[in-house]
Scaffold this active site. Structure first.
Site, mmCIF file in Angstrom:
data_model
loop_
_atom_site.group_PDB
_atom_site.id
_atom_site.type_symbol
_atom_site.label_atom_id
_atom_site.label_comp_id
_atom_site.label_asym_id
_atom_site.label_seq_id
_atom_site.Cartn_x
_atom_site.Cartn_y
_atom_site.Cartn_z
ATOM 1 N N LYS A 47 0.880 -1.185 0.000
ATOM 2 C CA LYS A 47 0.000 0.000 0.000
ATOM 3 C C LYS A 47 0.914 1.232 0.000
ATOM 4 C CE LYS A 47 -1.997 2.956 1.947
ATOM 5 N NZ LYS A 47 -1.767 4.370 1.567
ATOM 6 N N GLY A 90 5.986 4.748 8.949
ATOM 7 C CA GLY A 90 5.125 5.930 8.950
ATOM 8 C C GLY A 90 5.181 6.619 10.293
ATOM 9 N N SER A 91 4.155 7.376 10.587
ATOM 10 C CA SER A 91 4.160 8.141 11.830
ATOM 11 C C SER A 91 3.822 7.247 13.025
ATOM 12 C CB SER A 91 3.131 9.270 11.739
ATOM 13 O OG SER A 91 1.840 8.728 11.546
ATOM 14 N N THR A 92 4.190 7.679 14.199
ATOM 15 C CA THR A 92 3.899 6.932 15.418
ATOM 16 C C THR A 92 2.388 6.805 15.615
ATOM 17 O OG1 THR A 92 5.995 7.504 16.420
ATOM 18 C CG2 THR A 92 4.229 6.940 17.935
ATOM 19 N N GLU A 93 1.655 7.863 15.263
ATOM 20 C CA GLU A 93 0.199 7.833 15.404
ATOM 21 C C GLU A 93 -0.399 6.725 14.527
ATOM 22 O OE1 GLU A 93 -1.481 11.589 14.257
ATOM 23 O OE2 GLU A 93 -3.489 10.724 14.281
ATOM 24 N N GLY A 130 1.208 4.106 13.463
ATOM 25 C CA GLY A 130 1.671 2.846 14.050
ATOM 26 C C GLY A 130 0.731 2.373 15.144
ATOM 27 N N GLU A 161 8.247 0.774 11.846
ATOM 28 C CA GLU A 161 9.345 1.731 11.743
ATOM 29 C C GLU A 161 8.691 3.106 11.734
ATOM 30 O OE1 GLU A 161 11.543 4.332 10.661
ATOM 31 O OE2 GLU A 161 11.987 3.384 8.729
ATOM 32 N N CYS A 215 12.875 9.871 8.632
ATOM 33 C CA CYS A 215 12.451 9.446 9.975
ATOM 34 C C CYS A 215 13.565 9.663 11.002
ATOM 35 C CB CYS A 215 12.007 8.006 9.951
ATOM 36 S SG CYS A 215 13.141 6.921 9.091
HETATM 37 P P1 NAI Z 1 1.248 8.479 7.826
HETATM 38 O O1 NAI Z 1 1.850 7.703 8.930
HETATM 39 O O2 NAI Z 1 -0.215 8.791 7.927
HETATM 40 O O3 NAI Z 1 1.457 7.695 6.439
HETATM 41 C C1 NAI Z 1 2.316 6.592 6.255
HETATM 42 C C2 NAI Z 1 1.564 5.461 5.565
HETATM 43 O O4 NAI Z 1 0.559 4.957 6.449
HETATM 44 C C3 NAI Z 1 0.813 5.881 4.299
HETATM 45 O O5 NAI Z 1 0.876 4.846 3.334
HETATM 46 C C4 NAI Z 1 -0.607 6.038 4.788
HETATM 47 O O6 NAI Z 1 -1.569 5.879 3.762
HETATM 48 C C5 NAI Z 1 -0.705 4.923 5.796
HETATM 49 N N1 NAI Z 1 -1.756 5.083 6.802
HETATM 50 C C6 NAI Z 1 -2.225 6.236 7.358
HETATM 51 N N2 NAI Z 1 -3.193 5.981 8.254
HETATM 52 C C7 NAI Z 1 -3.351 4.633 8.283
HETATM 53 C C8 NAI Z 1 -4.198 3.753 9.015
HETATM 54 N N3 NAI Z 1 -5.093 4.209 9.896
HETATM 55 N N4 NAI Z 1 -4.098 2.427 8.803
HETATM 56 C C9 NAI Z 1 -3.202 1.946 7.920
HETATM 57 N N5 NAI Z 1 -2.377 2.724 7.191
HETATM 58 C C10 NAI Z 1 -2.445 4.062 7.366
HETATM 59 O O7 NAI Z 1 2.052 9.807 7.642
HETATM 60 P P2 NAI Z 1 1.602 11.186 6.930
HETATM 61 O O8 NAI Z 1 0.212 11.548 7.312
HETATM 62 O O9 NAI Z 1 1.895 11.073 5.491
HETATM 63 O O10 NAI Z 1 2.597 12.212 7.619
HETATM 64 C C11 NAI Z 1 2.294 12.759 8.875
HETATM 65 C C12 NAI Z 1 3.486 12.765 9.761
HETATM 66 O O11 NAI Z 1 3.939 11.441 9.981
HETATM 67 C C13 NAI Z 1 4.708 13.460 9.223
HETATM 68 O O12 NAI Z 1 4.666 14.820 9.441
HETATM 69 C C14 NAI Z 1 5.815 12.800 10.003
HETATM 70 O O13 NAI Z 1 5.928 13.417 11.256
HETATM 71 C C15 NAI Z 1 5.325 11.398 10.163
HETATM 72 N N6 NAI Z 1 5.915 10.467 9.194
HETATM 73 C C16 NAI Z 1 6.994 9.758 9.571
HETATM 74 C C17 NAI Z 1 7.584 8.889 8.695
HETATM 75 C C18 NAI Z 1 8.778 8.129 9.103
HETATM 76 O O14 NAI Z 1 9.433 7.531 8.259
HETATM 77 N N7 NAI Z 1 9.104 8.093 10.366
HETATM 78 C C19 NAI Z 1 7.095 8.706 7.320
HETATM 79 C C20 NAI Z 1 5.921 9.483 7.022
HETATM 80 C C21 NAI Z 1 5.385 10.325 7.944
#
Ligand code: NAI
Ligand code: MG
Length: 486
Positions: A179, A232-235, A237, A254, A288
């Site tokens: 995804k 992705g984000s901790t939230e 996760g 991660e 990250c």
């Molecule tokens: P996100 O964590 O929402 O997105 C990452 C992935 O998770 C995307 O593919 C998204 O579609 C998916 N996702 C989102 N909500 C989900 C859910 N409820 N169930 C399953 N999959 C879900 O991150 P976003 O909104 O793009 O960015 C927001 C903040 O997250 C950033 O400002 C940053 O602080 C953090 N972030 C951290 C990353 C890292 O590598 N540590 C990568 C991306 C974002």
């Protein structure tokens, strides 16, 4: 060309199909605000179809692939990715904004990852274990693929993030539903074409594009998915952990970070200045493990912060397709709002802005989402800009006095992904490396990565490791077999 065709479709069971709902959404170029392509908007129905295809493949011909067959497949994929890398790098640059020099530089790492996992495919083995039972019973273990994997990836490095999940899936004999992030789906889709060209059997890797709270959430909750690997984000996760309880999926997470970079006065400052700046400004801070908290020993604090600001001011901000660009745009309008929101929060909290500080809006930048490298000095540990992941080109600088103090303050965070230390004193370097509660520590460098060296977090940066031999264990189950021989 690719941009005009496939993106409206996704890869399920070896076929390029529309979303069941026929809906699409737009992918935007963050340097210009222009639409690049229409992307299929997958939702739970498409996830269902993809899981069925992945399960069928897992039980079908793919299960009869020998380790050497999986290795050959990975090597063919590596060759194709290598051959087409300029195109993949350009798609990443167009879709998420990173400078083309940066995305092209990823070639050796991405291709190297595929070849590393190809090597691991034929290096899997269980153990024979001597037991202490009174009768003659022989015991050994088998390592078996966990099954159908849901891989959820972010937008900050689409080609690398995709390969980081595809590699261990193919090496271990699992199947997957990938995804992509809704902000950057183009490169994963182009990779899907290359996987088919390499001879991947249908259904082994399926790609469902769509949003996190629909497609992503459906994947995380699906009862026939055995494992989720998410970056992705901790939230997010946390939501995935909750969604996984229905069938107690295995997880590897991660997640976010707020990594500390510690500069001692005895460091080689000519190296540490650009090192500290690029630790956080590379990829516009959208990494990250970005070194977003800079701790500088008080005797050099003022000078060091000025030098980091001066270095940052001469970085070329612009459209990532320009080879002169060093700092590209922020990935999306939404992330731009988030980052500029933090710039305002920092100012309200009373930081001293040494460079940058607000969005670039002049002619050439106005339509894109550009924020210049920003250095906030005299930040206090309890400020939001000191504690929360901004994921933008924003550095928070703090002075410190003693090694004990800086270790305690660097560790006083909910996250634990990376950390850096700059010193010529090997004793200090070892001490800090040992004391940091983070998954990686970089000494006199930052962000070094290699397919053979594990990467991951502790605390709220998640669990599980990617890269290294440990990575494959995340995709394997251990079965114990007992055979009475007496
Ligand atoms: P996100 O964590 O929402 O997105 C990452 C992935 O998770 C995307 O593919 C998204 O579609 C998916 N996702 C989102 N909500 C989900 C859910 N409820 N169930 C399953 N999959 C879900 O991150 P976003 O909104 O793009 O960015 C927001 C903040 O997250 C950033 O400002 C940053 O602080 C953090 N972030 C951290 C990353 C890292 O590598 N540590 C990568 C991306 C974002
Ligand atoms: Mg985009």
């Amino acid at each position: 060309m690719f941009l005009n065709g496939m993106p409206k479709r996704m890869l399920i069971g070896g076929n390029w199909v529309k979303a069941a709902s026929s809906k699409t959404f737009e992918s935007i170029n963050p340097a210009t605000g222009e639409t690049l392509a229409a992307i299929a908007e997958g939702d739970s129905e498409d996830i269902d179809r993809a899981v069925v295809a992945a399960r069928r493949a897992f039980n079908g011909p793919w299960s009869r692939f020998r380790p050497a067959d999986r290795q050959q497949l990975l090597l063919r994929i590596a060759d194709l990715v290598e051959y087409h890398f300029d195109e993949l790098a350009m798609l990443d640059t167009l879709d998420m904004g990173a400078p083309i020099t940066r995305t092209r530089m990823g070639k050796s790492r991405v291709v190297g990852m595929l070849r590393y996992y190809a090597g691991l495919a034929t290096a899997l083995h269980g153990e024979t274990i001597e037991n202490s039972l009174p009768m003659d019973i022989f015991s050994y273990t088998l390592k078996e693929p966990v099954g159908v994997v849901g891989a959820i990836i972010p937008w900050n490095g689409p080609v690398g993030a995709s390969v980081w999940k595809i590699g261990p899936v193919l090496a271990s004999g699992c199947t997957m539903i990938l995804k992509p992030a809704e902000e950057a789906s183009l490169t994963p889709l182009r990779l899907g074409e290359l996987l088919l060209e390499a001879g991947m059997p249908e259904g082994v890797v399926n790609i469902v594009t769509g949003f996190g709270d629909t497609a992503g959430a459906a994947l995380a909750a699906h009862r026939d998915v055995d494992k989720i690997a998410v970056t992705g984000s901790t939230e997010t996760g946390r939501k995935i952990v909750e969604a996984s309880v229905g069938n107690l999926k295995r997880l590897s997470l991660e997640l976010g970070g707020k990594s500390a970079n510690i500069i001692f006065a005895d460091a080689d400052l000519d190296v540490a200045v650009p090192g500290a700046a690029m630790a956080v400004f590379a990829n516009s801070g959208q990494i990250c493990s970005a070194g977003s908290r800079l701790f500088v020993e008080r005797s050099i604090y003022q000078e060091f912060v000025e030098r980091v600001a001066a270095f940052s001011n001469q970085l070329r901000v612009g459209d990532g397709t320009d080879v002169e660009t060093q700092i590209g745009p922020i990935v999306s309008a939404q992330q731009l709002d988030r980052v500029t929101g933090y710039l305002e929060i920092g100012k309200r909290e009373g930081v001293r802005t040494v460079s940058g500080g607000s969005r670039l809006t002049s002619q050439e930048f106005g339509k894109g989402y550009f924020v210049p490298p920003t250095v906030f000095a005299d930040v206090r540990d309890d400020m939001r800009v000191a504690k929360e992941e901004i994921f933008g080109p924003v550095l928070a600088a703090f002075p410190f006095d003693t090694i004990e103090e800086v270790i305690e303050r660097a560790n006083a965070t909910a996250f634990g992904l990376g950390s850096g230390v700059w010193t010529r004193d090997v004793g200090k370097a070892h001490r800090v490396a040992k004391e940091m509660r983070t998954g990686s520590v970089w000494v006199n460098c930052y962000q070094a990565m290699d397919p053979a060296v594990p990467f991951g977090g502790v605390k709220q940066s998640g669990y599980g490791r990617e890269s290294g031999r440990q990575h494959l264990d995340e995709y394997l189950s251990v079965k114990s077999v007992w055979i009475q021989t007496g």
